[in-house]
Design a protein around this motif. Structure first.
Motif, PDB file in Angstrom:
ATOM      1  N   LEU A  76      -6.516  -2.024   1.133  1.00 15.49           N
ATOM      2  CA  LEU A  76      -5.784  -1.546   2.291  1.00 15.49           C
ATOM      3  C   LEU A  76      -5.520  -2.694   3.257  1.00 15.49           C
ATOM      4  O   LEU A  76      -6.384  -3.538   3.481  1.00 15.49           O
ATOM      5  CB  LEU A  76      -6.574  -0.445   2.997  1.00 15.49           C
ATOM      6  CG  LEU A  76      -6.879   0.808   2.168  1.00 15.49           C
ATOM      7  CD1 LEU A  76      -7.707   1.798   2.976  1.00 15.49           C
ATOM      8  CD2 LEU A  76      -5.589   1.468   1.682  1.00 15.49           C
TER       9      LEU A  76
ATOM     10  N   ARG B 161      -7.846   8.401   4.909  1.00 11.84           N
ATOM     11  CA  ARG B 161      -8.782   8.998   3.954  1.00 11.84           C
ATOM     12  C   ARG B 161      -9.446  10.249   4.514  1.00 11.84           C
ATOM     13  O   ARG B 161     -10.607  10.541   4.206  1.00 11.84           O
ATOM     14  CB  ARG B 161      -9.818   7.957   3.513  1.00 11.84           C
ATOM     15  CG  ARG B 161      -9.188   6.688   2.977  1.00 11.84           C
ATOM     16  CD  ARG B 161     -10.195   5.666   2.493  1.00 11.84           C
ATOM     17  NE  ARG B 161     -10.877   6.138   1.294  1.00 11.84           N
ATOM     18  CZ  ARG B 161     -11.533   5.354   0.452  1.00 11.84           C
ATOM     19  NH1 ARG B 161     -11.600   4.057   0.681  1.00 11.84           N
ATOM     20  NH2 ARG B 161     -12.140   5.848  -0.603  1.00 11.84           N
TER      21      ARG B 161
ATOM     22  N   LEU C 103       1.118   5.204  -0.442  1.00 11.53           N
ATOM     23  CA  LEU C 103       0.296   6.408  -0.400  1.00 11.53           C
ATOM     24  C   LEU C 103       0.779   7.449  -1.399  1.00 11.53           C
ATOM     25  O   LEU C 103       1.944   7.857  -1.357  1.00 11.53           O
ATOM     26  CB  LEU C 103       0.348   7.006   1.006  1.00 11.53           C
ATOM     27  CG  LEU C 103      -0.458   8.285   1.235  1.00 11.53           C
ATOM     28  CD1 LEU C 103      -1.941   7.964   1.230  1.00 11.53           C
ATOM     29  CD2 LEU C 103      -0.053   8.945   2.549  1.00 11.53           C
TER      30      LEU C 103
ATOM     31  N   ALA D  20      -7.835   5.891  -2.279  1.00  9.46           N
ATOM     32  CA  ALA D  20      -7.872   4.490  -1.868  1.00  9.46           C
ATOM     33  C   ALA D  20      -8.981   3.698  -2.543  1.00  9.46           C
ATOM     34  O   ALA D  20      -9.122   2.502  -2.277  1.00  9.46           O
ATOM     35  CB  ALA D  20      -7.999   4.388  -0.350  1.00  9.46           C
TER      36      ALA D  20
ATOM     37  N   VAL E 288       0.870  -1.165   0.000  1.00  6.50           N
ATOM     38  CA  VAL E 288       0.000   0.000   0.000  1.00  6.50           C
ATOM     39  C   VAL E 288       0.911   1.220   0.000  1.00  6.50           C
ATOM     40  O   VAL E 288       1.603   1.480   0.982  1.00  6.50           O
ATOM     41  CB  VAL E 288      -0.935   0.031   1.228  1.00  6.50           C
ATOM     42  CG1 VAL E 288      -1.829   1.265   1.170  1.00  6.50           C
ATOM     43  CG2 VAL E 288      -1.780  -1.230   1.310  1.00  6.50           C
TER      44      VAL E 288
ATOM     45  N   GLU F 157      -3.683   8.453   4.958  1.00  3.39           N
ATOM     46  CA  GLU F 157      -3.881   7.000   4.933  1.00  3.39           C
ATOM     47  C   GLU F 157      -5.264   6.619   5.438  1.00  3.39           C
ATOM     48  O   GLU F 157      -5.845   5.626   4.967  1.00  3.39           O
ATOM     49  CB  GLU F 157      -2.805   6.300   5.771  1.00  3.39           C
ATOM     50  CG  GLU F 157      -1.456   6.240   5.085  1.00  3.39           C
ATOM     51  CD  GLU F 157      -0.437   5.391   5.832  1.00  3.39           C
ATOM     52  OE1 GLU F 157       0.609   5.082   5.235  1.00  3.39           O
ATOM     53  OE2 GLU F 157      -0.682   5.037   7.011  1.00  3.39           O
TER      54      GLU F 157
END
Length: 268
Positions: free
Chosen positions: A257, A191, A124, A252, A122, A189
């Motif tokens: 995630l 959101r 970012l 995302a 993941v 991360e």
């Protein structure tokens, strides 16, 4: 259940914000946040307040429970975060007493856990670290506020040497701070929309002659500007745009995630 839509994370010298509030202790997978989260109503919005360093400045900048703090706010329903902080100036573009909304971040911390990602792939996207909607609301709330510039975040708790300070200034960076990372990335991360508003409390050691930065000087100037800063935050909260569809959340979409985002995916 959503207890709050918006959060303010208070920095050095900024330990309370709401007049009428309820406190919500929040358990997180990352331990306890800096304090129970205060939630009240301001400008017609449900607002959470969390003192970054704790109610009595218990947590130094390198030991703030950053992951717990952002997770607790998200668990209460928060989607937009305003993050006032004290900073030093590195450039003659700013002066003590200025309020600045930077547009870039340089992370020079090294002992902090910088992510919720502990397994899997993941990654970012973080080219533009601050939410344009929240930054715009902050800028619109005070015509004298300055917009733009890079904020370098150092590990602390000590202040910079003159050589370090001059090096940062030579890179073209404008502000120096100890708490802006990993806070901004953790919010993204999870959101959430996030932007700081920085109060310049001093010029950093390499930007002026004399004895350098003094802790009492920083705290005194921040306290002298609390009323001004609180008014700006209230006006900014009233002017915040709808976070739905903001890239701070939609990055995302379709990403698997590997960590929990409390309260579901929120507005996408």
């Amino acid at each position: 259940m959503s207890f709050a839509e918006v959060a303010v994370i208070g920095g050095t010298g900024f330990y309370s914000f709401l007049d009428d509030y309820e406190e919500h202790p929040v358990e997180t997978p990352y331990g306890a946040p800096s304090a129970p989260v205060a939630v009240g109503t301001l400008a017609g919005r449900r607002v959470a307040f969390l003192p970054r360093h704790g109610p009595h400045h218990e947590h130094p900048p390198h030991a703030i429970p950053y992951r717990a703090n952002l997770w607790a706010l998200r668990a209460l329903g928060v989607r937009q975060v305003l993050a006032p902080c004290a900073v030093g100036g590195l450039s003659d573009a700013v002066a003590p007493g200025d309020l600045v909304v930077p547009d870039q971040l340089v992370d020079r911390t090294f002992r902090r856990v910088p992510s919720y990602v502990e397994r899997g792939a993941v990654h970012l996207p973080f080219a533009d670290p601050y939410c344009p909607g929240v930054s715009g609301a902050l800028a619109a709330a005070d015509p004298e506020l300055k917009v733009g510039g890079a904020m370098v975040v150092i590990e602390g708790p000590r202040f910079s040497t003159r050589a370090e300070s001059r090096h940062y200034a030579d890179q073209g960076w404008t502000l120096i701070n100890m708490t802006g990372a990993p806070e901004a990335a953790l919010a993204r991360e999870l959101r959430m929309c996030y932007a700081p508003v920085a109060l310049v409390t001093d010029m950093d050691a390499g930007a002026e002659v004399g004895d350098g930065v003094d802790q009492e000087e920083v705290v005194a100037l921040f306290r002298a500007n609390l009323e001004r800063l609180s008014g700006l935050l209230a006006r900014a909260i009233e002017g915040l745009p709808d976070p739905r569809g903001c890239g701070c959340s939609t990055w995302a979409d379709g990403v698997e995630l590997t960590y929990e985002v409390p309260g579901g995916i929120g507005p996408g």
